[in-house]
Scaffold this motif. Structure first.
Motif, PDB file in Angstrom:
ATOM      1  N   MET A  58      16.093  13.099  -9.052  1.00 52.55           N
ATOM      2  CA  MET A  58      16.007  11.695  -8.659  1.00 52.55           C
ATOM      3  C   MET A  58      15.864  10.836  -9.893  1.00 52.55           C
ATOM      4  N   ASN A  59      16.597   9.766  -9.983  1.00 51.92           N
ATOM      5  CA  ASN A  59      16.509   8.878 -11.118  1.00 51.92           C
ATOM      6  C   ASN A  59      15.265   8.011 -11.008  1.00 51.92           C
ATOM      7  N   LYS A  60      14.821   7.552 -12.150  1.00 57.64           N
ATOM      8  CA  LYS A  60      13.645   6.692 -12.175  1.00 57.64           C
ATOM      9  C   LYS A  60      13.969   5.376 -11.486  1.00 57.64           C
ATOM     10  N   PRO A  61      13.173   4.889 -10.560  1.00 62.11           N
ATOM     11  CA  PRO A  61      13.489   3.717  -9.801  1.00 62.11           C
ATOM     12  C   PRO A  61      13.430   2.465 -10.637  1.00 62.11           C
ATOM     13  N   SER A  62      14.077   1.430 -10.148  1.00 67.46           N
ATOM     14  CA  SER A  62      14.122   0.173 -10.873  1.00 67.46           C
ATOM     15  C   SER A  62      13.147  -0.840 -10.288  1.00 67.46           C
ATOM     16  N   ASN A  63      12.043  -0.406  -9.745  1.00 69.20           N
ATOM     17  CA  ASN A  63      11.031  -1.302  -9.180  1.00 69.20           C
ATOM     18  C   ASN A  63      10.392  -2.119 -10.287  1.00 69.20           C
ATOM     19  N   THR A  64       9.578  -3.073  -9.912  1.00 67.42           N
ATOM     20  CA  THR A  64       8.805  -3.811 -10.896  1.00 67.42           C
ATOM     21  C   THR A  64       7.727  -2.906 -11.469  1.00 67.42           C
ATOM     22  N   GLY A  65       7.180  -3.319 -12.643  1.00 67.54           N
ATOM     23  CA  GLY A  65       6.168  -2.483 -13.292  1.00 67.54           C
ATOM     24  C   GLY A  65       4.968  -2.233 -12.419  1.00 67.54           C
ATOM     25  N   ASN A  66       4.486  -3.285 -11.727  1.00 65.75           N
ATOM     26  CA  ASN A  66       3.299  -3.103 -10.883  1.00 65.75           C
ATOM     27  C   ASN A  66       3.568  -2.133  -9.753  1.00 65.75           C
ATOM     28  N   GLN A  67       4.744  -2.230  -9.134  1.00 62.80           N
ATOM     29  CA  GLN A  67       5.072  -1.313  -8.037  1.00 62.80           C
ATOM     30  C   GLN A  67       5.163   0.117  -8.554  1.00 62.80           C
ATOM     31  N   GLN A  68       5.721   0.292  -9.767  1.00 62.69           N
ATOM     32  CA  GLN A  68       5.846   1.631 -10.315  1.00 62.69           C
ATOM     33  C   GLN A  68       4.481   2.236 -10.619  1.00 62.69           C
ATOM     34  N   ILE A  69       3.534   1.403 -10.990  1.00 61.66           N
ATOM     35  CA  ILE A  69       2.219   1.910 -11.371  1.00 61.66           C
ATOM     36  C   ILE A  69       1.316   2.136 -10.166  1.00 61.66           C
ATOM     37  N   TRP A  70       1.239   1.174  -9.240  1.00 63.26           N
ATOM     38  CA  TRP A  70       0.195   1.227  -8.225  1.00 63.26           C
ATOM     39  C   TRP A  70       0.459   2.245  -7.130  1.00 63.26           C
ATOM     40  N   LEU A  71       1.698   2.500  -6.787  1.00 62.69           N
ATOM     41  CA  LEU A  71       1.948   3.530  -5.780  1.00 62.69           C
ATOM     42  C   LEU A  71       1.564   4.911  -6.288  1.00 62.69           C
ATOM     43  N   PRO A  72       2.029   5.330  -7.481  1.00 68.25           N
ATOM     44  CA  PRO A  72       1.542   6.613  -7.993  1.00 68.25           C
ATOM     45  C   PRO A  72       0.026   6.640  -8.162  1.00 68.25           C
ATOM     46  N   MET A  73      -0.567   5.526  -8.602  1.00 69.92           N
ATOM     47  CA  MET A  73      -2.022   5.495  -8.777  1.00 69.92           C
ATOM     48  C   MET A  73      -2.753   5.708  -7.458  1.00 69.92           C
ATOM     49  N   LEU A  74      -2.236   5.132  -6.375  1.00 68.19           N
ATOM     50  CA  LEU A  74      -2.857   5.320  -5.070  1.00 68.19           C
ATOM     51  C   LEU A  74      -2.785   6.774  -4.637  1.00 68.19           C
ATOM     52  N   ILE A  75      -1.599   7.377  -4.768  1.00 64.74           N
ATOM     53  CA  ILE A  75      -1.440   8.786  -4.388  1.00 64.74           C
ATOM     54  C   ILE A  75      -2.334   9.668  -5.238  1.00 64.74           C
ATOM     55  N   ILE A  76      -2.326   9.427  -6.546  1.00 64.34           N
ATOM     56  CA  ILE A  76      -3.120  10.265  -7.445  1.00 64.34           C
ATOM     57  C   ILE A  76      -4.614  10.065  -7.199  1.00 64.34           C
ATOM     58  N   SER A  77      -5.013   8.852  -6.802  1.00 67.36           N
ATOM     59  CA  SER A  77      -6.424   8.603  -6.473  1.00 67.36           C
ATOM     60  C   SER A  77      -6.877   9.518  -5.336  1.00 67.36           C
ATOM     61  N   ILE A  78      -6.042   9.620  -4.318  1.00 70.60           N
ATOM     62  CA  ILE A  78      -6.382  10.493  -3.180  1.00 70.60           C
ATOM     63  C   ILE A  78      -6.416  11.948  -3.632  1.00 70.60           C
ATOM     64  N   LEU A  79      -5.466  12.324  -4.483  1.00 75.38           N
ATOM     65  CA  LEU A  79      -5.426  13.704  -4.969  1.00 75.38           C
ATOM     66  C   LEU A  79      -6.664  14.033  -5.797  1.00 75.38           C
ATOM     67  N   PHE A  80      -7.116  13.088  -6.631  1.00 78.62           N
ATOM     68  CA  PHE A  80      -8.293  13.356  -7.447  1.00 78.62           C
ATOM     69  C   PHE A  80      -9.549  13.499  -6.588  1.00 78.62           C
ATOM     70  N   PHE A  81      -9.637  12.748  -5.507  1.00 80.45           N
ATOM     71  CA  PHE A  81     -10.749  12.948  -4.584  1.00 80.45           C
ATOM     72  C   PHE A  81     -10.675  14.360  -3.998  1.00 80.45           C
ATOM     73  N   LEU A  82      -9.455  14.785  -3.666  1.00 76.58           N
ATOM     74  CA  LEU A  82      -9.260  16.142  -3.148  1.00 76.58           C
ATOM     75  C   LEU A  82      -9.672  17.180  -4.180  1.00 76.58           C
ATOM     76  N   PHE A  83      -9.260  16.978  -5.467  1.00 76.62           N
ATOM     77  CA  PHE A  83      -9.653  17.926  -6.506  1.00 76.62           C
ATOM     78  C   PHE A  83     -11.169  18.113  -6.517  1.00 76.62           C
ATOM     79  N   GLY A  84     -11.880  16.992  -6.476  1.00 76.95           N
ATOM     80  CA  GLY A  84     -13.336  17.059  -6.522  1.00 76.95           C
ATOM     81  C   GLY A  84     -13.924  17.742  -5.303  1.00 76.95           C
ATOM     82  N   PHE A  85     -13.350  17.427  -4.130  1.00 73.36           N
ATOM     83  CA  PHE A  85     -13.870  17.988  -2.885  1.00 73.36           C
ATOM     84  C   PHE A  85     -13.791  19.510  -2.914  1.00 73.36           C
ATOM     85  N   VAL A  86     -12.621  20.034  -3.305  1.00 79.61           N
ATOM     86  CA  VAL A  86     -12.410  21.486  -3.283  1.00 79.61           C
ATOM     87  C   VAL A  86     -13.153  22.162  -4.437  1.00 79.61           C
TER      88      VAL A  86
END
Length: 439
Positions: A1-29
């Protein structure tokens, strides 16, 4: 998949949201192990060294699977890799059910290894994301934010585990079990082990929901700055020419070892010193780590550089380690001074200083990652996999602590092991991270 052409904020905050949930999971387990160790010590009738095989089985997966998971990410992409990692974790959570039903320690270790394997691919994918999703000088701050979620889960989990699993433990003390016949003791321990079935079923269900969320979320795929592309085998050899990376891997080896010792042995140590709420002691360490992350978010890069944050952490680690070994186990003066003011039950001073190691540890992971990956460019994916392999310290150093505690020095003096570990981190903080050549 090619890198999307979204705005900078959209490119940053969606991955940050997903990774935030994943990091909570890392800690939980991950930090569930701190409460699981004293629990399995009772259920499977283990000594201190055997109980710490829990950390070995969990963290050795990072060593064995980091480079294969890096190759998998290059082939199937980061998003699909995260989905695969979550699927593996579901299998690991479900494997706890036959382990609990049979009360076989070997099956618990297999389940922990499978969970660790799933976390390996998630960690390999998420940490470079955080380094590259913004200015490099503030990478430690972004990782600190994720660390708050990670250790927030680590703070909550022991409390939940104690409330659900460790209630009514009076009938499972060594004296109570010694008064039972062999058949009665086996029935009692099997009944205790069965308490794990429902929590791990819930964990599997939550992991499934998270898998579906990641699968169908429009998560951007990283470009070539994260992915290996062609010539990946050549880069794996070339990447060893970067001292800041190789020494960073060693620093993380020692760091993860001391972090796991501080978080996962505090329950055993407190249990030996007569602390009644020993199953919740990991929360003490996690609370201090969360405080450290808050300080990191506030101070880096406004007041401290990433290297300065690492220097302060290493100095504090040496100081608190000396305090653990030298303080009086019959005194609660130090912990009463702070914990009593907060309305938290006091603990013996050596246990309190073990908890304070969480404060010293908080900024090590967030600062070593950007310092080690600085200047790697196209080598970043392989460098990330090598840094993940440094998590081997969480497998080996707690076992070394367990051996020293059981066979040589006793639990309190065995914490001497931490001092040379922090000593190397101190070297990396002042000099190692700035090296760019082995000459």
């Amino acid at each position: 998949m090619n890198k999307p052409s979204n705005t900078g904020n959209q490119q940053i905050w969606l991955p940050m949201l997903i990774i935030s949930i994943l990091f909570f999971l890392f800690g939980f387990v991950t930090w569930l192990n701190g409460s699981l160790i004293p629990f399995l010590r009772i259920v499977c009738e283990l000594n201190e060294f055997q109980a710490l095989l829990v950390t070995f089985a969990f963290y050795i997966a990072y060593v064995l699977m980091a480079l294969p998971m890096s190759t998998l990410l290059d082939r199937i992409g980061y998003k699909n890799g995260m989905v695969a990692g979550l699927g593996i974790m579901i299998a690991g959570a479900l494997a706890f059910i036959p382990a609990a039903l049979s009360a076989q320690f070997g099956l618990f270790l297999i389940a922990l290894f499978v969970l660790g394997t799933g976390l390996t691919i998630l960690q390999t994918a998420s940490n470079p994301y955080l380094v590259l999703l913004g200015p490099p000088q503030s990478a430690a701050m972004r990782i600190c934010v994720m660390g708050l979620l990670n250790k927030g889960a680590g703070f909550i989990v022991p409390i939940i585990f104690t409330a659900i699993i460790l209630t009514g433990m009076d009938s499972y003390t060594p004296d109570a079990l010694a008064g039972l016949s062999d058949a009665e003791r086996e029935v009692a321990l099997d009944k205790l082990a069965h308490r794990l079935v429902d929590p791990y079923l819930w964990m599997a269900g939550m992991l499934l929901l998270l898998t579906l969320m990641v699968k169908f979320a429009p998560l951007p795929e990283p470009g070539e700055e994260l992915r290996g592309g062609e010539g990946h085998k050549v880069r794996r050899r070339e990447v060893l020419s970067h001292p800041q990376l190789v020494l960073g891997v060693i620093a993380l080896f020692f760091y993860v070892g001391v972090e796991v010792i501080a978080g996962d042995t505090i329950g055993l140590f407190g249990q030996q010193l007569g602390v009644s709420h020993f199953g919740a002691l990991t929360s003490y360490t996690m609370a201090f780590m969360m405080l450290g992350y808050v300080l990191g978010v506030v101070a880096i890069p406004r007041l401290l550089t990433q290297a300065q944050g690492l220097q302060l952490s290493a100095v504090a680690g040496v100081a608190f380690s000396v305090a653990v070994v030298s303080s009086d186990p019959t005194s609660q003066a130090a912990s009463t001074l702070l914990l009593g003011w907060l309305g938290v039950p006091a603990v013996p001073d050596p246990v309190f200083y073990v908890a304070l190691l969480g404060l010293a540890n908080a900024l090590v992971w967030p600062t070593v990652w950007p310092l080690a990956l600085q200047g790697l460019g196209r080598h970043t994916a392989t460098g990330s996999a090598l840094l993940i392999m440094g998590i081997a310290g969480g497998a080996l150093l707690p076992l070394a602590y367990g051996y020293l505690a059981h066979h040589e020095f006793g639990s309190q003096n065995a914490y001497l092991l931490l001092i040379p570990c922090y000593g190397f981190i101190l070297y990396y903080a002042f000099k190692g991270h700035s090296l760019r050549s082995w000459k």
